[in-house]
Scaffold this motif. Sequence first.
Motif, PDB file in Angstrom:
ATOM      1  N   SER A 119       0.795  -1.231   0.000  1.00  0.00           N
ATOM      2  CA  SER A 119       0.000   0.000   0.000  1.00  0.00           C
ATOM      3  C   SER A 119       0.827   1.281   0.000  1.00  0.00           C
ATOM      4  CB  SER A 119      -0.971   0.003   1.191  1.00  0.00           C
ATOM      5  OG  SER A 119      -1.896  -1.041   1.057  1.00  0.00           O
ATOM      6  N   PRO A 120       1.874   1.398   0.843  1.00  0.00           N
ATOM      7  CA  PRO A 120       2.667   2.638   0.843  1.00  0.00           C
ATOM      8  C   PRO A 120       3.300   2.949  -0.518  1.00  0.00           C
ATOM      9  CG  PRO A 120       3.173   1.313   2.780  1.00  0.00           C
ATOM     10  CD  PRO A 120       2.349   0.458   1.872  1.00  0.00           C
ATOM     11  N   PHE A 121       3.658   1.914  -1.260  1.00  0.00           N
ATOM     12  CA  PHE A 121       4.309   2.124  -2.556  1.00  0.00           C
ATOM     13  C   PHE A 121       3.318   2.601  -3.618  1.00  0.00           C
ATOM     14  CE2 PHE A 121       6.766  -1.147  -0.334  1.00  0.00           C
ATOM     15  CZ  PHE A 121       8.005  -0.538  -0.307  1.00  0.00           C
ATOM     16  N   LEU A 122       2.070   2.202  -3.471  1.00  0.00           N
ATOM     17  CA  LEU A 122       1.057   2.565  -4.464  1.00  0.00           C
ATOM     18  C   LEU A 122       0.675   4.040  -4.370  1.00  0.00           C
ATOM     19  CD1 LEU A 122      -1.262  -0.583  -4.255  1.00  0.00           C
ATOM     20  CD2 LEU A 122       0.689  -0.170  -5.750  1.00  0.00           C
ATOM     21  N   LYS A 123       1.046   4.677  -3.278  1.00  0.00           N
ATOM     22  CA  LYS A 123       0.741   6.098  -3.095  1.00  0.00           C
ATOM     23  C   LYS A 123       1.819   6.999  -3.688  1.00  0.00           C
ATOM     24  CE  LYS A 123      -1.578   5.004   1.277  1.00  0.00           C
ATOM     25  NZ  LYS A 123      -1.489   5.088   2.757  1.00  0.00           N
ATOM     26  N   LYS A 124       2.882   6.391  -4.209  1.00  0.00           N
ATOM     27  CA  LYS A 124       4.029   7.181  -4.649  1.00  0.00           C
ATOM     28  C   LYS A 124       3.993   7.569  -6.126  1.00  0.00           C
ATOM     29  CE  LYS A 124       7.064   5.382  -1.051  1.00  0.00           C
ATOM     30  NZ  LYS A 124       8.338   4.751  -0.708  1.00  0.00           N
ATOM     31  N   GLY A 125       2.894   7.351  -6.777  1.00  0.00           N
ATOM     32  CA  GLY A 125       2.812   7.715  -8.190  1.00  0.00           C
ATOM     33  C   GLY A 125       1.732   6.923  -8.894  1.00  0.00           C
ATOM     34  N   GLN A 126       1.605   7.135 -10.176  1.00  0.00           N
ATOM     35  CA  GLN A 126       0.621   6.415 -10.970  1.00  0.00           C
ATOM     36  C   GLN A 126       1.145   5.012 -11.248  1.00  0.00           C
ATOM     37  OE1 GLN A 126      -2.493   7.550 -11.813  1.00  0.00           O
ATOM     38  NE2 GLN A 126      -1.947   9.201 -10.413  1.00  0.00           N
ATOM     39  N   VAL A 127       0.808   4.110 -10.394  1.00  0.00           N
ATOM     40  CA  VAL A 127       1.305   2.743 -10.533  1.00  0.00           C
ATOM     41  C   VAL A 127       0.200   1.751 -10.210  1.00  0.00           C
ATOM     42  CG1 VAL A 127       2.189   2.788  -8.155  1.00  0.00           C
ATOM     43  CG2 VAL A 127       3.090   1.109  -9.764  1.00  0.00           C
ATOM     44  N   GLY A 128       0.135   0.694 -11.006  1.00  0.00           N
ATOM     45  CA  GLY A 128      -0.851  -0.348 -10.772  1.00  0.00           C
ATOM     46  C   GLY A 128      -0.288  -1.460  -9.900  1.00  0.00           C
ATOM     47  N   PHE A 129      -1.158  -2.360  -9.485  1.00  0.00           N
ATOM     48  CA  PHE A 129      -0.741  -3.470  -8.619  1.00  0.00           C
ATOM     49  C   PHE A 129      -1.527  -4.720  -8.988  1.00  0.00           C
ATOM     50  CE2 PHE A 129      -1.499  -5.996  -4.723  1.00  0.00           C
ATOM     51  CZ  PHE A 129      -0.183  -6.359  -4.443  1.00  0.00           C
ATOM     52  N   VAL A 130      -0.811  -5.837  -9.094  1.00  0.00           N
ATOM     53  CA  VAL A 130      -1.437  -7.124  -9.409  1.00  0.00           C
ATOM     54  C   VAL A 130      -0.962  -8.129  -8.369  1.00  0.00           C
ATOM     55  CG1 VAL A 130      -1.554  -9.004 -11.060  1.00  0.00           C
ATOM     56  CG2 VAL A 130      -1.563  -6.647 -11.875  1.00  0.00           C
ATOM     57  N   SER A 131      -1.886  -8.762  -7.699  1.00  0.00           N
ATOM     58  CA  SER A 131      -1.535  -9.714  -6.655  1.00  0.00           C
ATOM     59  C   SER A 131      -1.583 -11.143  -7.169  1.00  0.00           C
ATOM     60  CB  SER A 131      -2.502  -9.574  -5.466  1.00  0.00           C
ATOM     61  OG  SER A 131      -2.183 -10.504  -4.452  1.00  0.00           O
ATOM     62  N   ASN A 132      -0.445 -11.833  -7.063  1.00  0.00           N
ATOM     63  CA  ASN A 132      -0.381 -13.258  -7.395  1.00  0.00           C
ATOM     64  C   ASN A 132      -0.815 -13.556  -8.828  1.00  0.00           C
ATOM     65  OD1 ASN A 132       0.387 -15.824  -6.613  1.00  0.00           O
ATOM     66  ND2 ASN A 132      -1.566 -16.347  -5.682  1.00  0.00           N
ATOM     67  N   ARG A 133      -0.511 -12.648  -9.741  1.00  0.00           N
ATOM     68  CA  ARG A 133      -0.838 -12.831 -11.161  1.00  0.00           C
ATOM     69  C   ARG A 133       0.377 -12.482 -12.016  1.00  0.00           C
ATOM     70  NH1 ARG A 133      -5.479 -15.519 -13.018  1.00  0.00           N
ATOM     71  NH2 ARG A 133      -7.257 -15.027 -11.707  1.00  0.00           N
ATOM     72  N   THR A 134       1.547 -12.864 -11.568  1.00  0.00           N
ATOM     73  CA  THR A 134       2.776 -12.433 -12.242  1.00  0.00           C
ATOM     74  C   THR A 134       2.838 -12.913 -13.678  1.00  0.00           C
ATOM     75  OG1 THR A 134       3.972 -12.404 -10.147  1.00  0.00           O
ATOM     76  CG2 THR A 134       5.299 -12.482 -12.140  1.00  0.00           C
ATOM     77  N   TYR A 135       2.420 -14.147 -13.940  1.00  0.00           N
ATOM     78  CA  TYR A 135       2.515 -14.674 -15.300  1.00  0.00           C
ATOM     79  C   TYR A 135       1.574 -13.945 -16.257  1.00  0.00           C
ATOM     80  CZ  TYR A 135       5.597 -18.555 -13.999  1.00  0.00           C
ATOM     81  OH  TYR A 135       6.668 -19.299 -13.580  1.00  0.00           O
ATOM     82  N   SER A 136       0.369 -13.632 -15.803  1.00  0.00           N
ATOM     83  CA  SER A 136      -0.544 -12.865 -16.651  1.00  0.00           C
ATOM     84  C   SER A 136       0.003 -11.464 -16.879  1.00  0.00           C
ATOM     85  CB  SER A 136      -1.936 -12.787 -16.011  1.00  0.00           C
ATOM     86  OG  SER A 136      -2.593 -14.038 -16.083  1.00  0.00           O
ATOM     87  N   LEU A 137       0.608 -10.885 -15.837  1.00  0.00           N
ATOM     88  CA  LEU A 137       1.219  -9.562 -15.983  1.00  0.00           C
ATOM     89  C   LEU A 137       2.328  -9.594 -17.024  1.00  0.00           C
ATOM     90  CD1 LEU A 137       1.791  -6.630 -15.189  1.00  0.00           C
ATOM     91  CD2 LEU A 137       3.136  -7.496 -13.253  1.00  0.00           C
TER      92      LEU A 137
END
Length: 370
Positions: free
Chosen positions: A235-253
Amino acid sequence: MKYYIIAGEASGDLHGSNLIKALKKEDKNAEIRCWGGDLMQQAGAELAKHYKEMAFMGFLEVIKNIPAIFKNIAFCKEDIQNFGPDAIIFIDFSGFNLRIAKWAKKKGYKTNYYISPQIWASREGRIKKIKRDIDHMYVILPFEKDFYEKKHGYPVHFVGHPLFDAMANTSLIDEATFREENGLDKEKPIIALLPGSRKQEVQKMLDIMLSVTKDFPDYQFVIAGAPSLSDDFYSPFLKKGQVGFVSNRTYSLLKHSYAALVTSGTATLETALFEIPQVVCYKGNWISYQIAKRIITLDYISLVNLIMDKEVVKELIQNELTSKNIKIELSKIVEGSARERILEDYKSLKKKLGGKGASQLAAQLIVKNA
């Protein structure tokens, strides 16, 4: 037969889960107990200890957690004796596994090592322990067979790389659905951020990776959340800019990315197999890095470059890992000439590694040798 498997991190859990599925095909009566994670448990093994309780990274971190490590070793030995396996299977995680192997060999257990300790990178003297304590070694990198057999006179089985199996066994979401479900821009090309799977490394890597997002306004950066860490941790990293987040979906990413910034490790090879140009990033604890620099004898740190024995992807290590350098190297692979060259080298890499079937071949040999 009864099998006891020990894996100590996320990649071991992934490969261990596919090995468990293969063992159950080869041996219909297989009983499996393991140290691993959710994937190994879901594949049908009884979980004795989760790898999240053992994820200590770096020399200093290991020293600080010595009491917990010795407690785990004692518990592991007792648990093996209570289970009474026909074969023990070690997956990577050499600091812990080689200690258990020494004890297990003396006790008369059949010892199998799947995914060799990287003794070709550092502390090559561990070959003495492997020769003494490991009955059968199953290696996954093409150069490892020559290393063991020609250099050290120790016969091993090359089974191919299990990442091919992991990729084949993972269901991927189509791009439109993937972007919609994760709240991503529908059109901007994705730059994947793979900062590792342990708290210490993720904290170190994400700040520096995110420092260049403003320099690439036509792209969207997306963090790959590791299964070993909670979503709240990011969560703290997502506040540092326009950035998306994907949980446990690395291969699809990776499947739907255009480029990637990747912390050194198995993820560099995964990214290459998905044919995504990448910049490899690594920055460790200063003392740990100084020690590692003196015992590691390799020219490269990424598996991609090691297997190809040349610089296929750029490695930014320690003091070279700066915002300025990341910007320069990332520009080369999203807009520059390096992109096509990397993609061509990836084709050669795939040929060297072979194809699917590592898990099944390893399982066949383990059952045969038990």
